[in-house]
Motif scaffolding. Structure first.
Motif, PDB file in Angstrom:
ATOM      1  N   ASP A 132       0.831  -1.210   0.000  1.00  0.00           N
ATOM      2  CA  ASP A 132       0.000   0.000   0.000  1.00  0.00           C
ATOM      3  C   ASP A 132       0.860   1.252   0.000  1.00  0.00           C
ATOM      4  O   ASP A 132       0.527   2.246  -0.659  1.00  0.00           O
ATOM      5  CB  ASP A 132      -0.921   0.003   1.223  1.00  0.00           C
ATOM      6  N   SER A 133       1.966   1.209   0.743  1.00  0.00           N
ATOM      7  CA  SER A 133       2.863   2.362   0.800  1.00  0.00           C
ATOM      8  C   SER A 133       3.482   2.648  -0.555  1.00  0.00           C
ATOM      9  O   SER A 133       3.560   3.804  -0.989  1.00  0.00           O
ATOM     10  CB  SER A 133       3.972   2.108   1.828  1.00  0.00           C
ATOM     11  N   ILE A 134       3.879   1.591  -1.257  1.00  0.00           N
ATOM     12  CA  ILE A 134       4.471   1.747  -2.589  1.00  0.00           C
ATOM     13  C   ILE A 134       3.442   2.295  -3.570  1.00  0.00           C
ATOM     14  O   ILE A 134       3.729   3.199  -4.361  1.00  0.00           O
ATOM     15  CB  ILE A 134       5.037   0.403  -3.087  1.00  0.00           C
ATOM     16  N   ALA A 135       2.225   1.760  -3.502  1.00  0.00           N
ATOM     17  CA  ALA A 135       1.161   2.221  -4.401  1.00  0.00           C
ATOM     18  C   ALA A 135       0.831   3.687  -4.152  1.00  0.00           C
ATOM     19  O   ALA A 135       0.553   4.446  -5.093  1.00  0.00           O
ATOM     20  CB  ALA A 135      -0.083   1.356  -4.215  1.00  0.00           C
ATOM     21  N   ALA A 136       0.871   4.113  -2.901  1.00  0.00           N
ATOM     22  CA  ALA A 136       0.517   5.490  -2.548  1.00  0.00           C
ATOM     23  C   ALA A 136       1.623   6.483  -2.886  1.00  0.00           C
ATOM     24  O   ALA A 136       1.358   7.591  -3.371  1.00  0.00           O
ATOM     25  CB  ALA A 136       0.174   5.571  -1.063  1.00  0.00           C
ATOM     26  N   ARG A 137       2.845   6.107  -2.658  1.00  0.00           N
ATOM     27  CA  ARG A 137       3.967   7.042  -2.811  1.00  0.00           C
ATOM     28  C   ARG A 137       4.639   6.971  -4.182  1.00  0.00           C
ATOM     29  O   ARG A 137       5.280   7.919  -4.609  1.00  0.00           O
ATOM     30  CB  ARG A 137       5.004   6.803  -1.711  1.00  0.00           C
ATOM     31  N   GLY A 138       4.525   5.839  -4.873  1.00  0.00           N
ATOM     32  CA  GLY A 138       5.141   5.698  -6.188  1.00  0.00           C
ATOM     33  C   GLY A 138       6.549   5.143  -6.116  1.00  0.00           C
ATOM     34  O   GLY A 138       7.238   5.266  -5.098  1.00  0.00           O
ATOM     35  N   LEU A 139       6.973   4.533  -7.214  1.00  0.00           N
ATOM     36  CA  LEU A 139       8.282   3.871  -7.246  1.00  0.00           C
ATOM     37  C   LEU A 139       9.449   4.836  -7.086  1.00  0.00           C
ATOM     38  O   LEU A 139      10.482   4.486  -6.516  1.00  0.00           O
ATOM     39  CB  LEU A 139       8.436   3.103  -8.566  1.00  0.00           C
ATOM     40  N   THR A 140       9.296   6.059  -7.586  1.00  0.00           N
ATOM     41  CA  THR A 140      10.425   7.000  -7.544  1.00  0.00           C
ATOM     42  C   THR A 140      10.838   7.341  -6.119  1.00  0.00           C
ATOM     43  O   THR A 140      11.977   7.768  -5.886  1.00  0.00           O
ATOM     44  CB  THR A 140      10.088   8.293  -8.307  1.00  0.00           C
ATOM     45  N   ASN A 141       9.937   7.160  -5.163  1.00  0.00           N
ATOM     46  CA  ASN A 141      10.288   7.405  -3.767  1.00  0.00           C
ATOM     47  C   ASN A 141      11.191   6.318  -3.211  1.00  0.00           C
ATOM     48  O   ASN A 141      11.719   6.464  -2.103  1.00  0.00           O
ATOM     49  CB  ASN A 141       9.020   7.497  -2.915  1.00  0.00           C
ATOM     50  N   TYR A 142      11.351   5.244  -3.966  1.00  0.00           N
ATOM     51  CA  TYR A 142      12.179   4.130  -3.510  1.00  0.00           C
ATOM     52  C   TYR A 142      13.296   3.830  -4.506  1.00  0.00           C
ATOM     53  O   TYR A 142      13.704   2.681  -4.664  1.00  0.00           O
ATOM     54  CB  TYR A 142      11.291   2.899  -3.292  1.00  0.00           C
ATOM     55  N   ARG A 143      13.771   4.873  -5.165  1.00  0.00           N
ATOM     56  CA  ARG A 143      14.798   4.705  -6.204  1.00  0.00           C
ATOM     57  C   ARG A 143      16.030   4.000  -5.670  1.00  0.00           C
ATOM     58  O   ARG A 143      16.540   3.043  -6.261  1.00  0.00           O
ATOM     59  CB  ARG A 143      15.198   6.062  -6.796  1.00  0.00           C
ATOM     60  N   SER A 144      16.537   4.469  -4.541  1.00  0.00           N
ATOM     61  CA  SER A 144      17.774   3.904  -3.988  1.00  0.00           C
ATOM     62  C   SER A 144      17.595   2.452  -3.582  1.00  0.00           C
ATOM     63  O   SER A 144      18.473   1.611  -3.810  1.00  0.00           O
ATOM     64  CB  SER A 144      18.244   4.730  -2.785  1.00  0.00           C
ATOM     65  N   LEU A 145      16.452   2.133  -2.982  1.00  0.00           N
ATOM     66  CA  LEU A 145      16.192   0.764  -2.546  1.00  0.00           C
ATOM     67  C   LEU A 145      16.084  -0.166  -3.746  1.00  0.00           C
ATOM     68  O   LEU A 145      16.660  -1.262  -3.747  1.00  0.00           O
ATOM     69  CB  LEU A 145      14.905   0.719  -1.726  1.00  0.00           C
ATOM     70  N   ILE A 146      15.360   0.251  -4.768  1.00  0.00           N
ATOM     71  CA  ILE A 146      15.217  -0.569  -5.975  1.00  0.00           C
ATOM     72  C   ILE A 146      16.566  -0.767  -6.656  1.00  0.00           C
ATOM     73  O   ILE A 146      16.914  -1.877  -7.071  1.00  0.00           O
ATOM     74  CB  ILE A 146      14.211   0.070  -6.953  1.00  0.00           C
ATOM     75  N   ALA A 147      17.338   0.315  -6.753  1.00  0.00           N
ATOM     76  CA  ALA A 147      18.656   0.233  -7.387  1.00  0.00           C
ATOM     77  C   ALA A 147      19.551  -0.755  -6.656  1.00  0.00           C
ATOM     78  O   ALA A 147      20.264  -1.554  -7.278  1.00  0.00           O
ATOM     79  CB  ALA A 147      19.300   1.617  -7.417  1.00  0.00           C
ATOM     80  N   SER A 148      19.494  -0.712  -5.322  1.00  0.00           N
ATOM     81  CA  SER A 148      20.342  -1.578  -4.523  1.00  0.00           C
ATOM     82  C   SER A 148      19.910  -3.040  -4.585  1.00  0.00           C
ATOM     83  O   SER A 148      20.743  -3.936  -4.785  1.00  0.00           O
ATOM     84  CB  SER A 148      20.323  -1.101  -3.066  1.00  0.00           C
ATOM     85  N   CYS A 149      18.622  -3.293  -4.444  1.00  0.00           N
ATOM     86  CA  CYS A 149      18.137  -4.675  -4.375  1.00  0.00           C
ATOM     87  C   CYS A 149      18.015  -5.343  -5.739  1.00  0.00           C
ATOM     88  O   CYS A 149      18.126  -6.564  -5.849  1.00  0.00           O
ATOM     89  CB  CYS A 149      16.786  -4.709  -3.675  1.00  0.00           C
TER      90      CYS A 149
END
Length: 280
Positions: free
Chosen positions: A250-267
């Protein structure tokens, strides 16, 4: 075609040689065995793909701990490696697709779906091949994984396009990053890629012929071994785990992927700017 297949085998052999020279992942060195029901840590197999983002996020934020459930994420590069882990009780659960889930059940490893994931697949072609139609896959090589959603999707495409099955060479390349490398090195004509690897390919100019997002096929699932779900204490942990999964989703859907750029890049092992192009 024979000469091209020789190049493929050479490429795979080279990659395997490089892989063998690296340090083994911690999980493989320890050969962790879950033991089924008396383990107080939920071990979950994950891949470097976007459908696992809720797990990465919940782990980073400490949401599992807050809910009173200990979780260890164990990374794998291929769905088949995840299968081996869950069959041998090295993990309690994993992300996968509905086709592989059914295949595991049919082959003696009962698993149960506890949630759906955002896993999607895109059929991407090598830009050098200049393919614009599915019918042009005749006499071409398509990278996929047997007994998986990509296997089923390849069969659907062959039937829809009226192609002869023996004229579309389905090549089993299980490791997602190896598959992407074969596209980047001009070795494979086409392949199924998940996100964010599909976006990496698209940003490099490799065209998309089909997408499960467009066809409305939602094939991603989160599963646990049935013997784990049958145990009262473990079932309670799984319920809390799923609660956190939904919170992270739900948090990802609400905030969008760009808010987790660093986490996505790392994982997911991609450049941060790739995240901005996902879905565009």
């Amino acid at each position: 075609m024979i000469e091209k297949l020789k190049h493929i085998l050479y490429f795979i052999a080279l990659l395997l040689l490089c892989a063998c020279s690296k340090e083994q992942p911690k999980e493989e060195v320890q050969q962790v065995t879950v033991g089924g029901l008396d383990d107080d840590v939920l071990r979950i197999a994950v891949t470097p793909t976007l459908d696992c983002l809720p797990l990465y996020l919940a782990q980073q934020k400490g949401w599992f701990d807050h809910e009173g459930v200990s979780v260890q994420l164990i990374p794998y590069q291929a769905q088949m490696d995840q299968d081996t882990a869950i069959v041998r009780s090295r993990v309690h659960g994993m992300t996968t697709d509905t086709v592989r889930m059914d295949w595991l059940k049919q082959n003696g490893t009962p698993v149960e779906q506890v949630a759906k994931t955002t896993l999607s697949w895109q059929l991407i072609t090598n830009k050098a091949a200049r393919l614009t139609l599915l019918t042009q896959l005749d006499d071409k090589m398509v990278a996929m994984t047997r007994h998986s959603a990509t296997d089923m999707l390849a069969q659907q495409i062959i039937e829809k396009s009226g192609l002869e099955p023996e004229h579309v060479f389905r090549i089993q390349i299980n490791d997602i990053n190896v598959r992407l490398s074969m596209l980047q090195n001009g070795i494979m004509d086409a392949m199924f890629l998940p996100e964010p690897q599909a976006t990496v390919a698209r940003t490099e100019g490799h065209p998309v012929l089909m997408s499960t997002d467009e066809t409305g096929q939602h094939l991603g699932v989160l599963v646990f071994r049935s013997d784990v779900m049958a145990d009262t204490a473990m079932h309670s942990r799984v319920e809390r785990f799923v609660k956190v999964w939904q919170q992270a989703s739900d948090s990802i859907a609400a905030r969008g992927l760009t808010n987790y750029r660093s986490l996505i890049a790392s994982c997911c092992h991609v450049r941060p700017e790739i995240v901005d192009s996902i879905g565009h």
